[in-house]
Design a protein around this motif. Structure first.
Motif, PDB file in Angstrom:
ATOM      1  N   ARG A  93       0.923  -1.150  -0.077  1.00 34.84           N
ATOM      2  CA  ARG A  93       0.040   0.005  -0.105  1.00 34.84           C
ATOM      3  C   ARG A  93       1.099   1.547   0.023  1.00 34.84           C
ATOM      4  NH1 ARG A  93      -4.033  -0.601   4.432  1.00 34.84           N
ATOM      5  NH2 ARG A  93      -5.431  -1.647   2.507  1.00 34.84           N
ATOM      6  N   GLY A  94       0.474   2.250  -0.696  1.00 28.76           N
ATOM      7  CA  GLY A  94       1.110   3.370  -0.652  1.00 28.76           C
ATOM      8  C   GLY A  94      -0.086   4.779  -0.738  1.00 28.76           C
ATOM      9  N   ARG A  95       0.789   5.722  -0.627  1.00 31.68           N
ATOM     10  CA  ARG A  95      -0.182   7.096  -0.630  1.00 31.68           C
ATOM     11  C   ARG A  95       0.414   8.162  -1.260  1.00 31.68           C
ATOM     12  NH1 ARG A  95      -1.517   7.731   6.190  1.00 31.68           N
ATOM     13  NH2 ARG A  95      -2.965   6.030   5.951  1.00 31.68           N
ATOM     14  N   VAL A  96      -0.479   9.006  -1.951  1.00 31.61           N
ATOM     15  CA  VAL A  96      -0.271  10.395  -2.473  1.00 31.61           C
ATOM     16  C   VAL A  96      -0.861  11.536  -1.695  1.00 31.61           C
ATOM     17  CG1 VAL A  96      -0.239  11.423  -4.572  1.00 31.61           C
ATOM     18  CG2 VAL A  96      -0.140   9.084  -4.996  1.00 31.61           C
ATOM     19  N   LEU A  97      -0.209  12.362  -1.287  1.00 32.79           N
ATOM     20  CA  LEU A  97      -0.695  13.540  -0.649  1.00 32.79           C
ATOM     21  C   LEU A  97      -1.487  14.432  -1.702  1.00 32.79           C
ATOM     22  CD1 LEU A  97       2.235  14.468   1.867  1.00 32.79           C
ATOM     23  CD2 LEU A  97       0.001  13.505   2.381  1.00 32.79           C
ATOM     24  N   VAL A  98      -2.752  14.931  -1.290  1.00 32.50           N
ATOM     25  CA  VAL A  98      -3.528  15.627  -2.101  1.00 32.50           C
ATOM     26  C   VAL A  98      -2.831  17.123  -2.187  1.00 32.50           C
ATOM     27  CG1 VAL A  98      -5.443  14.365  -1.925  1.00 32.50           C
ATOM     28  CG2 VAL A  98      -5.163  16.260  -0.645  1.00 32.50           C
ATOM     29  N   GLY A  99      -3.177  17.880  -3.427  1.00 31.49           N
ATOM     30  CA  GLY A  99      -2.677  19.359  -3.436  1.00 31.49           C
ATOM     31  C   GLY A  99      -3.809  20.202  -2.751  1.00 31.49           C
ATOM     32  N   ASP A 100      -3.579  21.600  -3.081  1.00 33.93           N
ATOM     33  CA  ASP A 100      -4.432  22.504  -2.545  1.00 33.93           C
ATOM     34  C   ASP A 100      -6.026  21.975  -2.944  1.00 33.93           C
ATOM     35  OD1 ASP A 100      -2.442  23.903  -1.272  1.00 33.93           O
ATOM     36  OD2 ASP A 100      -2.139  25.190  -2.991  1.00 33.93           O
ATOM     37  N   HIS A 101      -6.988  22.339  -2.059  1.00 34.41           N
ATOM     38  CA  HIS A 101      -8.247  21.836  -2.462  1.00 34.41           C
ATOM     39  C   HIS A 101      -8.968  22.778  -3.270  1.00 34.41           C
ATOM     40  CE1 HIS A 101      -9.042  24.560   0.883  1.00 34.41           C
ATOM     41  NE2 HIS A 101     -10.319  24.843   0.288  1.00 34.41           N
ATOM     42  N   ASP A 102      -8.471  24.087  -3.458  1.00 31.39           N
ATOM     43  CA  ASP A 102      -9.242  25.196  -3.969  1.00 31.39           C
ATOM     44  C   ASP A 102      -8.352  25.661  -5.398  1.00 31.39           C
ATOM     45  OD1 ASP A 102      -7.020  26.264  -2.712  1.00 31.39           O
ATOM     46  OD2 ASP A 102      -8.075  27.871  -1.913  1.00 31.39           O
ATOM     47  N   LYS A 103      -7.303  24.901  -5.753  1.00 31.76           N
ATOM     48  CA  LYS A 103      -6.605  25.040  -6.857  1.00 31.76           C
ATOM     49  C   LYS A 103      -6.296  23.835  -7.693  1.00 31.76           C
ATOM     50  CE  LYS A 103      -3.565  28.784  -4.591  1.00 31.76           C
ATOM     51  NZ  LYS A 103      -2.223  29.121  -4.231  1.00 31.76           N
ATOM     52  N   ALA A 104      -6.311  24.079  -8.833  1.00 35.02           N
ATOM     53  CA  ALA A 104      -5.987  22.994  -9.742  1.00 35.02           C
ATOM     54  C   ALA A 104      -4.528  22.425  -9.570  1.00 35.02           C
ATOM     55  CB  ALA A 104      -6.098  23.416 -11.419  1.00 35.02           C
ATOM     56  N   TRP A 105      -4.369  21.015  -9.600  1.00 38.58           N
ATOM     57  CA  TRP A 105      -2.908  20.594  -9.550  1.00 38.58           C
ATOM     58  C   TRP A 105      -2.812  19.370 -10.391  1.00 38.58           C
ATOM     59  CZ3 TRP A 105      -3.528  15.779  -6.942  1.00 38.58           C
ATOM     60  CH2 TRP A 105      -4.591  15.827  -6.488  1.00 38.58           C
ATOM     61  N   ARG A 106      -1.785  18.793 -10.615  1.00 43.31           N
ATOM     62  CA  ARG A 106      -1.287  17.564 -11.166  1.00 43.31           C
ATOM     63  C   ARG A 106      -0.217  16.838 -10.643  1.00 43.31           C
ATOM     64  NH1 ARG A 106      -2.719  15.796 -16.267  1.00 43.31           N
ATOM     65  NH2 ARG A 106      -1.250  14.081 -17.201  1.00 43.31           N
ATOM     66  N   LYS A 107      -0.061  15.535 -10.366  1.00 35.94           N
ATOM     67  CA  LYS A 107       0.925  15.096 -10.093  1.00 35.94           C
ATOM     68  C   LYS A 107       1.059  13.702 -10.695  1.00 35.94           C
ATOM     69  CE  LYS A 107       0.480  16.167  -5.045  1.00 35.94           C
ATOM     70  NZ  LYS A 107       0.690  16.037  -3.858  1.00 35.94           N
ATOM     71  N   ASP A 108       2.310  13.489 -11.408  1.00 35.54           N
ATOM     72  CA  ASP A 108       2.737  12.510 -12.404  1.00 35.54           C
ATOM     73  C   ASP A 108       3.835  11.834 -11.640  1.00 35.54           C
ATOM     74  OD1 ASP A 108       0.378  13.208 -13.838  1.00 35.54           O
ATOM     75  OD2 ASP A 108       1.852  13.646 -15.488  1.00 35.54           O
ATOM     76  N   GLY A 109       3.914  10.322 -11.349  1.00 35.65           N
ATOM     77  CA  GLY A 109       5.010   9.696 -11.421  1.00 35.65           C
ATOM     78  C   GLY A 109       4.900   8.393 -10.317  1.00 35.65           C
ATOM     79  N   ILE A 120       3.754   1.911  -8.028  1.00 38.25           N
ATOM     80  CA  ILE A 120       2.858   2.011  -9.015  1.00 38.25           C
ATOM     81  C   ILE A 120       3.019   3.277  -9.812  1.00 38.25           C
ATOM     82  CG2 ILE A 120       0.252   2.321  -9.439  1.00 38.25           C
ATOM     83  CD1 ILE A 120       1.391  -0.507  -8.745  1.00 38.25           C
ATOM     84  N   ASN A 121       3.137   3.579 -10.969  1.00 35.66           N
ATOM     85  CA  ASN A 121       3.217   4.649 -11.812  1.00 35.66           C
ATOM     86  C   ASN A 121       1.738   5.113 -12.201  1.00 35.66           C
ATOM     87  OD1 ASN A 121       6.081   4.596 -12.066  1.00 35.66           O
ATOM     88  ND2 ASN A 121       5.728   2.850 -13.354  1.00 35.66           N
ATOM     89  N   MET A 122       1.668   6.539 -11.684  1.00 34.91           N
ATOM     90  CA  MET A 122       0.206   6.944 -11.783  1.00 34.91           C
ATOM     91  C   MET A 122       0.180   8.418 -12.325  1.00 34.91           C
ATOM     92  SD  MET A 122      -1.381   5.839  -8.257  1.00 34.91           S
ATOM     93  CE  MET A 122      -3.223   6.541  -8.626  1.00 34.91           C
ATOM     94  N   LYS A 123      -0.863   8.918 -12.852  1.00 32.50           N
ATOM     95  CA  LYS A 123      -1.123  10.340 -13.191  1.00 32.50           C
ATOM     96  C   LYS A 123      -2.392  10.853 -12.592  1.00 32.50           C
ATOM     97  CE  LYS A 123       0.926   9.576 -17.942  1.00 32.50           C
ATOM     98  NZ  LYS A 123       0.694   9.635 -19.453  1.00 32.50           N
TER      99      LYS A 123
END
Length: 748
Positions: A93-109, A120-123
């Motif tokens: 199991r792994g985790r990805v921290l979410v970004g700002d709730h009121d701004k658009a963001w993108r996380k790849d990797g 696990i590679n994710m976008k």
């Protein structure tokens, strides 16, 4: 913990260096590696489940989901599983921290699994609701694109009559469909939950069965795709009354080709797959045909081409029994003689399309036929893109924007391989879930008011006080959030929701009675959740307004004076003490709301076959079809602006005029649905109409057929049965429902 409220796109691309569970201890079978799949959760909400990749520790998925979210969470949780014969075992199991709730963001990797068990590679891409609100109504990356041009005609009820206060009238949905069938020269395709060959689309002309046989004899390719009801044959024949077996027999050796299709599921759980055949349905209601030339005409909506659906905005109870409804009588609630009544009035919404969106509906039928009639694919009329010349629609400065949206998975449609990347991974199945996304988008973009008509209204169980896992669609929660946000901003906003007084069924039958009570129970939890949130917002800003000043739940009923009933030409006088006599004395009946429509700001409409419940919006349950549409004109700086005085507004006004017999066109207070005056006046009319409706000694006919739904809402948002009215009027069923014998999944 931040509230993630917006649109989230998550793609699971691949895995690397995953720990092999199968050979970690014993290298018994060479090449026997883990059979891996991935779960992605946002808080308590599962948002993506991939398919299983067999015998690999470096799997490639490229599976994604694009969905609206409303969830408090600090991170996305990614869990990798190994599927064994009897159970699944967690790899890591792994985790990805979410970004700002009121701004658009993108996380790849990569997302690294705990304990060094691989990655696990994710976008991941997030757009907050406020930003999406500024965009168009189009569902981004939808299977079908937003189409410009063409036309959309909207119909209320199956047959048109003059509506008080409304200038002009259309031909009506059934007449328009009959005319389309007669004009067709190449093909007629119908996908139906139920089709009755005895339906007379035009009361004084041929039956639907006769009409289709005539067209087949002329050489027109006629294909019918019908839901194959599990209980339509054998000991349970006719349980639901979809006529699929009768229709199949009727068209034998006639040139009309019938394909009965069960709602099947192919998975790894045999019992669950068999249960799907019993519980879920093919619910799309569409007709598509050529127009006798090079254009395509399509119809879709809530109307089934079956018994009891023909009705007019008058919704007569008795006067048409020996006229328009002779031989086409339906009452799903009570057992009464056809010649004595009352009949069950039926309110519905339907639409007619031309243009590129009609071609998308054609492609929807073809995809389903290829999957569900795989041995008869050759029967599809050959139509290339070059053969089709869609209508551009009316000329002028106003243009339609129309997007076809669906709830359907790979077991019910053979998807276009070039568009598979636009589908969601839902429960390990590829699915088109754009219908749910489109509904949420409509609600989020509403600025002034919402008007909704739906046969069912259940959802957002994650926000209920109990039973939080059974119906997690976001629509009710988003409606409540939209109201709350406007209250906090000090702006006017109203939401009107029209429902049937009670789910259809005969409560004298124990299983059906249990189902009816269960549906009302979950409907009550849904409504109370919404009112509680609105009440809390009002208290927060110090407002003394009532929650029902912002959210109003309505139903429909028809009360006829006994004098009028007595004048009904030729209607038999019932035997004293009989069921028919009892209903004749009451001289009333609920109008069954079967519509599936949401409308915002008199500019944006979504209508089709989908109800506002989990069955319709899940994507892997009932198969559904709808269009999201608005008219636009070029405004300042060459930007397109939504039209608020066009077809959608006229349709909403016509619906309100039908439900108030013209009062909405006469009274200034009802002119602006977003105003406090409008909601309070409508409450008054609906309250008075309900009180008149239930009085047995009344000989009056209230002009408002809008009735207040028989629930009482307190200042703090608590929802209970109306004082003195613990049960649904005329039925021994509690208004707030109760848990029945039926489990929640089939009911919601």
């Amino acid at each position: 913990m931040p509230l993630i409220h917006g649109d989230l796109e998550v793609e699971v691309v691949s895995g690397e260096d995953l720990v092999d569970q199968d050979n970690a201890l014993f290298n018994i079978i060479p090449g026997d590696w883990s059979d891996v799949w991935v779960d992605v959760n946002l808080g308590t909400t599962n948002i993506l489940q991939t398919r299983i990749r067999n015998n690999t520790i470096s799997p490639i998925w490229n599976e994604r989901v694009y969905l609206p979210v409303y969830q408090s969470a600090d991170f996305l949780e990614v869990t990798v599983w190994d599927k064994d014969h009897l159970r699944s075992e967690m790899i890591g199991r792994g985790r990805v921290l979410v970004g700002d709730h009121d701004k658009a963001w993108r996380k790849d990797g990569p997302v690294f699994l705990d304990g060094g068990k691989g990655k696990i590679n994710m976008k991941i891409n997030y757009t907050p609701a406020a930003q999406a609100r500024a965009e168009s109504i189009e569902v981004p990356k939808g299977y079908y694109k937003m189409r410009k041009g063409g036309s959309l005609t909207l119909y209320q009820d199956a047959n048109a009559t003059k509506i008080p206060g409304i200038v002009g009238t259309s031909d009506g949905a059934f007449v328009a469909m009959a005319e389309t069938i007669r004009r067709a020269k190449k093909f007629i395709y119908i996908a139906a939950w139920s089709l009755w060959t005895g339906t007379r689309l035009e009361r004084d002309k041929d039956t639907l069965g006769e009409l289709l046989k005539q067209k087949a004899a002329e050489g027109v390719r006629v294909l019918l795709l019908l839901w194959n009801e599990k209980f339509s044959a054998g000991l349970c024949a006719g349980l639901i009354g979809t006529f699929d077996e009768d229709t199949d027999r009727y068209f034998e050796k006639t040139g009309v080709h019938v394909q009965k299709a069960r709602r099947t599921r192919t998975g790894s759980n045999f019992l669950r797959d068999k249960l799907v055949e019993v519980v879920w349905t093919h619910h799309q209601k569409m007709l598509v045909a050529d127009d006798g030339g090079d254009d395509i005409v399509a119809f879709l909506g809530g109307l089934d081409l079956t018994a009891g659906r023909w009705d007019t905005p008058e919704h007569e109870l008795f006067s048409t029994l020996l006229g328009e409804h002779r031989g086409d009588f339906h009452n799903g609630f009570i057992k009464v003689k056809e010649s004595q009544g009352p009949r069950e009035p039926w309110h519905d919404v339907h639409g007619r399309l031309t243009g590129q969106a009609a071609i998308d509906l054609l492609r929807n039928f073809e995809e389903r036929w290829r999957k569900q009639a795989s041995k008869n694919v050759h029967l599809l009329f050959p139509l290339s893109e070059e053969d089709l010349k869609p209508s551009s629609g009316p000329t002028g400065d106003v243009t339609w924007q129309i997007q076809v949206v669906r709830s359907i998975d790979k077991d019910s449609a053979e998807f276009d391989s070039s568009r598979v990347g636009l589908l969601d991974s839902a429960g390990g199945h590829l699915a088109d879930t754009s219908l749910h996304t489109a509904l949420v988008r409509l609600v989020r973009r509403a600025e002034n008011f919402l008007y909704i008509e739906s046969q069912y209204f259940i959802g957002s169980s994650q926000a209920w006080e109990k039973d939080q896992d059974c119906a997690r669609n976001l629509v009710p929660l988003e409606i409540a959030e939209r109201v709350v946000s406007k209250i906090r901003a000090g702006k006017e906003f109203r939401a009107y929701i029209l429902l049937p007084m009670i789910p259809e069924g005969n409560p004298d039958e124990h299983i059906i009675r249990s189902s009816m009570k269960t549906i009302l129970y979950y409907q009550h939890l849904t409504i109370q959740m919404m009112y509680k949130r609105i009440a809390a917002a009002l208290q927060e800003v110090g407002s003394k307004n009532h929650p029902t000043d912002y959210l109003l739940i309505l139903c429909l009923g028809k009360k006829e004076s006994r004098t009028r009933v007595a004048r009904s030409a030729g209607v038999e006088t019932p035997r004293p003490g009989s069921e028919e006599s009892k209903w004749r004395q009451r001289s009333r009946f609920l109008i069954y709301v079967h519509s599936k429509m949401a409308l915002a700001d008199d500019s944006h409409i979504l209508m089709g076959s989908a109800n506002l419940n989990q069955r319709s919006l899940d994507g892997i349950r009932d198969t559904e079809l709808a269009v999201s549409a608005c008219q636009v004109r070029e405004g300042s700086n060459s930007h397109e602006e939504a039209v608020t005085d066009g077809v959608v507004r006229d349709f909403r006004k016509s619906l309100w005029a039908e439900h108030t017999t013209g009062l909405s066109q006469e009274e200034d207070d009802l002119a602006d649905p977003a105003s406090l005056a409008a909601v309070r006046r409508l409450k008054q009319l609906a309250d008075d109409a309900l009180e008149t409706y239930v009085r047995d000694d009344s000989d009056s006919e209230p002009r408002s057929r809008f009735l207040r739904y028989p629930l009482d809402v307190s200042q703090d948002g608590t929802v209970k049965a109306r004082p003195g009215m613990p049960n649904i009027p005329d039925f021994d069923i509690p208004a707030v429902g109760c848990r029945g014998l039926i489990p929640p999944t089939p009911s919601v």
